[in-house]
Motif scaffolding. Structure first.
Motif, PDB file in Angstrom:
ATOM      1  N   ARG A   1       0.971  -1.280  -0.067  1.00  0.00           N
ATOM      2  CA  ARG A   1      -0.013   0.162  -0.124  1.00  0.00           C
ATOM      3  C   ARG A   1       0.964   1.109   0.000  1.00  0.00           C
ATOM      4  O   ARG A   1       0.685   2.141  -0.733  1.00  0.00           O
ATOM      5  CB  ARG A   1      -1.041  -0.005   1.188  1.00  0.00           C
ATOM      6  N   GLN A   2       1.951   1.246   0.986  1.00  0.00           N
ATOM      7  CA  GLN A   2       2.734   2.366   1.006  1.00  0.00           C
ATOM      8  C   GLN A   2       3.413   2.627  -0.386  1.00  0.00           C
ATOM      9  O   GLN A   2       3.725   3.928  -0.860  1.00  0.00           O
ATOM     10  CB  GLN A   2       3.592   2.228   2.074  1.00  0.00           C
ATOM     11  N   LEU A   3       3.958   1.557  -0.998  1.00  0.00           N
ATOM     12  CA  LEU A   3       4.639   1.715  -2.166  1.00  0.00           C
ATOM     13  C   LEU A   3       3.723   2.102  -3.252  1.00  0.00           C
ATOM     14  O   LEU A   3       4.199   3.256  -4.218  1.00  0.00           O
ATOM     15  CB  LEU A   3       5.280   0.444  -2.686  1.00  0.00           C
ATOM     16  N   ALA A   4       2.447   1.797  -3.132  1.00  0.00           N
ATOM     17  CA  ALA A   4       1.584   2.217  -4.454  1.00  0.00           C
ATOM     18  C   ALA A   4       1.280   3.605  -4.157  1.00  0.00           C
ATOM     19  O   ALA A   4       0.994   4.736  -5.119  1.00  0.00           O
ATOM     20  CB  ALA A   4       0.519   1.472  -4.292  1.00  0.00           C
ATOM     21  N   LEU A   5       1.274   4.164  -2.909  1.00  0.00           N
ATOM     22  CA  LEU A   5       1.004   5.579  -2.718  1.00  0.00           C
ATOM     23  C   LEU A   5       2.202   6.608  -2.630  1.00  0.00           C
ATOM     24  O   LEU A   5       1.962   7.665  -2.642  1.00  0.00           O
ATOM     25  CB  LEU A   5       0.712   5.729  -1.156  1.00  0.00           C
TER      26      LEU A   5
ATOM     27  N   LYS B   1      -7.247  -3.200  -6.854  1.00  0.00           N
ATOM     28  CA  LYS B   1      -8.477  -2.426  -7.075  1.00  0.00           C
ATOM     29  C   LYS B   1      -8.535  -0.961  -7.091  1.00  0.00           C
ATOM     30  O   LYS B   1      -8.670   0.074  -7.746  1.00  0.00           O
ATOM     31  CB  LYS B   1      -9.824  -2.869  -6.753  1.00  0.00           C
ATOM     32  N   ALA B   2      -7.731  -0.768  -5.796  1.00  0.00           N
ATOM     33  CA  ALA B   2      -7.690   0.532  -5.399  1.00  0.00           C
ATOM     34  C   ALA B   2      -6.549   1.324  -6.076  1.00  0.00           C
ATOM     35  O   ALA B   2      -6.578   2.427  -5.911  1.00  0.00           O
ATOM     36  CB  ALA B   2      -7.286   0.435  -3.758  1.00  0.00           C
ATOM     37  N   PHE B   3      -5.722   0.824  -6.469  1.00  0.00           N
ATOM     38  CA  PHE B   3      -4.427   1.410  -7.191  1.00  0.00           C
ATOM     39  C   PHE B   3      -4.323   1.321  -8.474  1.00  0.00           C
ATOM     40  O   PHE B   3      -3.881  -0.033  -8.844  1.00  0.00           O
ATOM     41  CB  PHE B   3      -3.170   1.369  -6.331  1.00  0.00           C
ATOM     42  N   SER B   4      -4.522   2.032  -9.429  1.00  0.00           N
ATOM     43  CA  SER B   4      -3.956   1.735 -11.031  1.00  0.00           C
ATOM     44  C   SER B   4      -2.811   1.626 -11.114  1.00  0.00           C
ATOM     45  O   SER B   4      -2.396   0.882 -12.184  1.00  0.00           O
ATOM     46  CB  SER B   4      -4.502   3.300 -11.436  1.00  0.00           C
ATOM     47  N   ASN B   5      -1.670   2.079 -10.530  1.00  0.00           N
ATOM     48  CA  ASN B   5      -0.161   1.563 -10.651  1.00  0.00           C
ATOM     49  C   ASN B   5       0.099   0.406 -10.000  1.00  0.00           C
ATOM     50  O   ASN B   5       1.293   0.118 -10.184  1.00  0.00           O
ATOM     51  CB  ASN B   5       0.683   2.551 -10.131  1.00  0.00           C
TER      52      ASN B   5
END
Length: 277
Positions: free
Chosen positions: A53-57, A81-85
Motif C-alpha cells: 500500500r505504501q509503495l503504491a501511494l 483494485k484501489a491503485f491503478s499503478n
C-alpha cells in the motif's frame, strides 16, 4: 460476513512467512528506496500488503508485487483494485519468468526474503533483471546472510555472490532489524541491505564466471590452486606460474582475493577451462 468471524491468518513457516509490522522500519524502507515517479518497482513477498500500500501511494509509475501464497489473494486483490499503478503476480520468486511477465522491467526491487532462498533468489534477480535495467535492491534478510553478502576480501564469510555484487556495484548493510519487528517473530535478527548495480550488468549470467567461483570456493580449507586444479583437472605448476604472473601467492585462498584480482584471474584462466557439460 454472514455473522461469522474471519479466522486468523496462519503463517506458513515452510514459506518463511514473517510479516513486517513495525511502522518505523516500513518508513525506513520507503525513505531508503525512494521510489520515483518514473520508476517501476518490484516488491517480492507482498504478504498482506502493508508495504505494498505504501509503495503504491509513493507515486511510483508502476508497482509489481509478487506473492506465492494464494491465501492472501483477498487482501492483495483489494489493493489492486484501489491503485491503478499496482499489478499483483502469483508465483515462486526463484522460478518466476520475469522476462515474459515484465515487458516494462523494474529499476528497483524491494523484498523480504526467507533465509533459505536468499542466495538463489538474488542470483536469479541479477541474472534476469540486471541486464534489463535493474539498478537497485533493498532486501530484508537474516543477519547472517547480510554479513555474508557484504563481507570484504580477506574475511571468512566471503563467498561467490558477495564477490559478484562487489564487481557489479556495491552491497552494504543499512540497519539491524530485531525479531519484534515481525509477526510471528523469527528466532534470529534480520538486517536491511542495499545493493547498487552500476557496472558489469551481465556478470551474474556469465556461466564461465559462475563455474570459476563455484570451483574456487568449493572446499574452503584448501588453497585456491588446489580447488581449481581438482575441479578442472589443471596441472599444479602452470597454475602456480599463472598466480605468480598475477602477483598472487600460491597458497592464497578464494576468500582472500579482491574484486580486481578475481577479474584478472578470470580473464587469464577462463581459456584454460574445459567446456561445461
Amino acid at each position: 460476513m454472514n455473522g461469522q468471524k474471519s479466522r486468523p491468518f496462519r503463517h506458513n513457516t515452510d514459506l518463511g512467512q514473517n510479516f513486517l509490522v513495525d511502522p518505523s522500519v516500513l518508513q525506513f524502507i520507503l525513505e531508503a528506496s525512494a521510489p520515483g515517479p518514473e520508476e517501476t518497482i518490484l516488491e517480492i513477498g507482498a504478504g498482506q500488503g502493508v508495504l505494498t500500500r505504501q509503495l503504491a501511494l509513493s507515486g511510483c509509475r508502476r508497482l509489481y508485487s509478487l506473492e506465492i501464497d494464494r491465501r492472501l489473494e483477498g487482501d492483495l486483490a483489494t489493493l489492486e483494485k484501489a491503485f491503478s499503478n499496482l499489478k499483483v503476480f502469483w508465483g515462486d520468486a526463484v522460478t518466476f519468468d520475469y522476462e515474459s511477465n515484465f515487458p516494462d522491467p523494474p529499476q528497483k526491487v524491494i523484498a523480504n526474503i526467507p533465509y533459505h532462498i536468499t542466495t538463489p533468489l538474488i542470483w536469479k534477480l541479477l541474472e534476469d533483471l540486471a541486464p534489463r535495467g535493474l539498478r537497485y535492491l533493498l532486501l530484508m534478510v537474516q543477519k547472517e546472510a547480510a554479513d555474508r553478502l557484504t563481507s570484504p576480501a580477506g574475511t571468512k564469510m566471503r563467498y561467490p555472490l558477495g564477490v559478484t555484487l562487489e564487481l557489479m556495484g556495491h552491497a552494504r548493510r543499512l540497519r539491524r532489524v530485531p525479531p519484534g519487528a515481525f509477526r510471528p517473530a523469527p528466532r534470529v535478527d534480520s538486517a536491511l541491505i542495499e545493493i547498487g548495480i552500476d557496472r558489469r550488468q551481465d556478470l551474474a549470467g556469465d556461466r564461465s564466471w559462475r563455474r570459476l567461483l563455484k570451483a574456487a570456493f568449493g572446499q574452503r580449507r584448501k588453497t585456491l590452486a588446489n580447488n581449481l586444479g581438482a575441479s578442472f583437472s589443471l596441472s599444479r605448476e602452470p597454475l602456480l606460474s599463472l598466480f605468480s604472473d598475477l602477483g598472487m601467492d600460491g597458497k592464497i585462498r578464494a576468500e582472500e582475493l579482491d574484486g580486481d584480482q578475481w577479474l584478472r584471474l578470470a580473464q587469464r584462466l577462463t581459456p584454460w577451462l574445459p567446456p561445461s557439460r
